[in-house]
Design a protein around this motif. Structure first.
Motif, short mmCIF file in Angstrom:
data_model
loop_
_atom_site.label_atom_id
_atom_site.label_comp_id
_atom_site.label_asym_id
_atom_site.label_seq_id
_atom_site.Cartn_x
_atom_site.Cartn_y
_atom_site.Cartn_z
N ARG A 30 -34.43 -44.22 7.99
CA ARG A 30 -33.89 -44.15 9.36
C ARG A 30 -32.51 -43.53 9.34
N ASP A 31 -31.63 -44.03 8.46
CA ASP A 31 -30.27 -43.52 8.41
C ASP A 31 -30.23 -42.06 7.98
N ALA A 32 -31.10 -41.67 7.06
CA ALA A 32 -31.16 -40.26 6.66
C ALA A 32 -31.60 -39.40 7.84
N GLN A 33 -32.54 -39.90 8.66
CA GLN A 33 -32.98 -39.16 9.85
C GLN A 33 -31.84 -39.06 10.88
N LEU A 34 -30.93 -40.05 10.86
CA LEU A 34 -29.78 -40.03 11.77
C LEU A 34 -28.64 -39.15 11.26
N GLY A 35 -28.78 -38.60 10.05
CA GLY A 35 -27.79 -37.67 9.54
C GLY A 35 -26.90 -38.21 8.43
N LEU A 36 -27.08 -39.46 8.03
CA LEU A 36 -26.31 -39.98 6.90
C LEU A 36 -26.82 -39.30 5.63
N ARG A 37 -25.91 -38.96 4.72
CA ARG A 37 -26.30 -38.24 3.53
C ARG A 37 -25.69 -38.84 2.25
N ARG A 38 -24.54 -39.44 2.36
CA ARG A 38 -23.80 -39.87 1.17
C ARG A 38 -23.97 -41.36 0.91
N PHE A 39 -23.86 -41.71 -0.36
CA PHE A 39 -24.04 -43.08 -0.81
C PHE A 39 -23.20 -44.04 0.02
N GLU A 40 -21.92 -43.73 0.19
CA GLU A 40 -21.01 -44.62 0.92
C GLU A 40 -21.43 -44.77 2.38
#
Length: 154
Positions: A30-40
């Motif tokens: 979900r978060d990757a689909q929302l544009g999050l990319r980095r571990f932090e």
């Protein structure tokens, strides 16, 4: 990953759960689909322990749902991008989101609304017949034996 395997079950849902059934997996997707990319970014969003997040991201890369790409050389730092395989989970994610909005709702209303970038309308998943193109209700869906289900395996 589930603590149990489904070797004796001939079931696409069971096989899918072996890939995405762990409690953090769909939230990371979900978060990757929302544009999050980095571990932090994932860690801040989810509040997940670093070792658990490291393991989940590695498994998602191994399963082909995320790809790991270096964005900084020294020190080496990576970001995680959703693959086509992850993007194919969007309908399932929206179904879970809408189910939660209707059956496990927040009194303040839905946290997110799926909007159409083209016209601004709301996006909903639906069941469509590939033969006639008609939208069908759940009552009209027949779960028929597929090619993998034979008498010797049933």
């Amino acid at each position: 990953m589930l603590g149990r395997t489904y070797e004796n079950q001939l079931c696409s849902i069971a096989r899918t759960l072996e890939v995405v059934g762990e409690r953090w997996t769909l939230l990371i997707i979900r978060d990757a689909q929302l544009g999050l990319r980095r571990f932090e970014e994932f860690q801040d969003s989810l509040g997940i322990a670093r070792n658990v997040l490291t393991n989940r991201l590695s498994k998602l890369v191994d399963d082909g749902l995320l790809e790991r790409a270096c964005y900084q050389e020294r020190p080496a730092r990576y970001e995680y991008r959703p693959t086509k395989k992850a993007e194919d989970l969007l309908t399932a994610l929206l179904s879970l989101m809408h189910w939660g909005d209707e059956h496990a709702e927040d009194p303040a209303g839905p946290p997110r609304i799926a909007g159409h970038a083209g016209c601004g309308g709301n996006v909903r998943e639906r069941l469509v017949c590939t033969g006639c193109g008609q939208t069908v209700t759940s009552e009209a869906v027949l779960l028929l034996p597929g090619p993998a289900l034979t008498e010797s395996r049933a």
